[in-house]
Write a protein that holds these residues in place. Structure first.
Motif, PDB file in Angstrom:
ATOM      1  N   ASP A  28       0.862  -1.176   0.000  1.00 50.02           N
ATOM      2  CA  ASP A  28       0.000   0.000   0.000  1.00 50.02           C
ATOM      3  C   ASP A  28       0.901   1.230   0.000  1.00 50.02           C
ATOM      4  N   THR A  29       0.943   1.929  -1.124  1.00 47.77           N
ATOM      5  CA  THR A  29       1.875   3.036  -1.272  1.00 47.77           C
ATOM      6  C   THR A  29       1.468   4.268  -0.470  1.00 47.77           C
ATOM      7  N   ARG A  30       0.352   4.206   0.234  1.00 49.71           N
ATOM      8  CA  ARG A  30       0.003   5.323   1.104  1.00 49.71           C
ATOM      9  C   ARG A  30       0.830   5.302   2.388  1.00 49.71           C
ATOM     10  N   ASN A  31       1.504   4.193   2.654  1.00 52.20           N
ATOM     11  CA  ASN A  31       2.327   4.056   3.845  1.00 52.20           C
ATOM     12  C   ASN A  31       3.793   4.045   3.420  1.00 52.20           C
ATOM     13  N   LYS A  32       4.515   5.147   3.659  1.00 57.40           N
ATOM     14  CA  LYS A  32       5.885   5.264   3.169  1.00 57.40           C
ATOM     15  C   LYS A  32       6.800   4.179   3.724  1.00 57.40           C
ATOM     16  N   GLU A  33       6.497   3.629   4.882  1.00 58.41           N
ATOM     17  CA  GLU A  33       7.328   2.554   5.422  1.00 58.41           C
ATOM     18  C   GLU A  33       7.268   1.317   4.536  1.00 58.41           C
ATOM     19  N   ASP A  34       6.206   1.179   3.752  1.00 58.37           N
ATOM     20  CA  ASP A  34       6.047   0.002   2.907  1.00 58.37           C
ATOM     21  C   ASP A  34       6.952   0.006   1.688  1.00 58.37           C
ATOM     22  N   LYS A  52      -1.813  12.583 -14.862  1.00 60.04           N
ATOM     23  CA  LYS A  52      -2.749  11.839 -14.019  1.00 60.04           C
ATOM     24  C   LYS A  52      -1.995  11.116 -12.908  1.00 60.04           C
ATOM     25  N   ALA A  53      -0.897  10.465 -13.250  1.00 57.81           N
ATOM     26  CA  ALA A  53      -0.113   9.736 -12.242  1.00 57.81           C
ATOM     27  C   ALA A  53       0.446  10.683 -11.188  1.00 57.81           C
ATOM     28  N   SER A  57      -0.423  10.445  -7.351  1.00 52.34           N
ATOM     29  CA  SER A  57       0.661  10.219  -6.386  1.00 52.34           C
ATOM     30  C   SER A  57       0.664  11.291  -5.306  1.00 52.34           C
ATOM     31  N   GLU A  58       0.364  12.529  -5.689  1.00 49.61           N
ATOM     32  CA  GLU A  58       0.293  13.604  -4.701  1.00 49.61           C
ATOM     33  C   GLU A  58      -0.849  13.375  -3.716  1.00 49.61           C
ATOM     34  N   GLN A  59      -1.987  12.920  -4.218  1.00 43.77           N
ATOM     35  CA  GLN A  59      -3.126  12.628  -3.341  1.00 43.77           C
ATOM     36  C   GLN A  59      -2.798  11.511  -2.357  1.00 43.77           C
ATOM     37  N   SER A  60      -1.941  10.576  -2.780  1.00 41.23           N
ATOM     38  CA  SER A  60      -1.577   9.430  -1.940  1.00 41.23           C
ATOM     39  C   SER A  60      -0.279   9.651  -1.175  1.00 41.23           C
ATOM     40  N   HIS A  61       0.299  10.846  -1.306  1.00 38.78           N
ATOM     41  CA  HIS A  61       1.561  11.179  -0.629  1.00 38.78           C
ATOM     42  C   HIS A  61       2.678  10.221  -1.026  1.00 38.78           C
ATOM     43  N   VAL A  62       2.761   9.946  -2.326  1.00 31.16           N
ATOM     44  CA  VAL A  62       3.777   9.067  -2.891  1.00 31.16           C
ATOM     45  C   VAL A  62       4.624   9.887  -3.846  1.00 31.16           C
ATOM     46  N   THR A  63       5.921   9.696  -3.804  1.00 32.23           N
ATOM     47  CA  THR A  63       6.816  10.367  -4.739  1.00 32.23           C
ATOM     48  C   THR A  63       7.134   9.415  -5.881  1.00 32.23           C
TER      49      THR A  63
END
Length: 181
Positions: A28-34, A52-53, A57-63
């Motif tokens: 789950d990419t919403r959890n940076k520890e993952d 779109k990506a 990614s910004e909405q999910s706090h993923v870089t």
């Protein structure tokens, strides 16, 4: 699109794990520890796909490190534990070469997740290539991914809801597999 840790276009993480009978670990990419350093490489040929990506990614706090490039021009110095090939349709003259090239980035024992329009998609108004040679059959998938042991490989009819041009009934091929060699 190639992603180290793909987001499935139709399912939440929980639904995805259930759908694929927990045969794979879904991160789950919403959890940076993952996902370690938190930077996921991705590419597509579409600038709109990148937009779109990036928004998602910004909405999910993923870089993400997203490149707009042709598949055969994608470069990476690392191997990946998971590769997602989601609606990656190539002209028939380069399709086999492209899939072989992309598979070299998958580590032995790594998981590949695939979804693409099947040949039965022709005639549906929900998107996809209009050239039958760019669509997939189960037999073609088996031939084009010889290093993959399939945990799941099926053709099914789904309902797409991915914007104005990818909405409605669609026929797709889905697979989850492990790289053997």
């Amino acid at each position: 699109m190639l992603l180290e840790i793909p987001q499935h276009p139709q399912l939440t993480t929980t639904q995805f794990k259930k759908a694929y009978k927990n045969n794979i670990t879904v991160i789950d990419t919403r959890n940076k520890e993952d996902y370690g350093k938190g930077i996921l490489p991705a590419f597509d040929i579409s600038e709109n796909g990148k937009k779109k990506a990036t928004r998602l990614s910004e909405q999910s706090h993923v870089t993400i490190d997203y490149k707009v490039t042709e598949a055969l021009d994608f470069k990476s110095n690392r191997g990946f534990d998971v590769i997602g090939l989601i609606y990656t349709h190539f002209p028939s003259k380069i399709r086999q070469q492209t899939f072989e090239y992309l598979q070299q980035f998958l580590k032995v024992g790594g998981t590949i997740i695939f979804e693409g329009f099947s040949k039965a998609q022709l005639g549906n108004a929900s998107g996809g290539p209009k050239d039958k040679k760019m669509l997939f059959s189960i037999e073609e998938i088996k031939m084009e991914f010889p290093e993959i042991e399939f945990n799941l490989l099926k053709e099914e009819v789904i309902e797409l809801s991915e914007g104005n041009y990818h909405c409605g009934t669609a026929s797709v091929i889905r697979f989850v597999g492990i790289k053997k060699t």
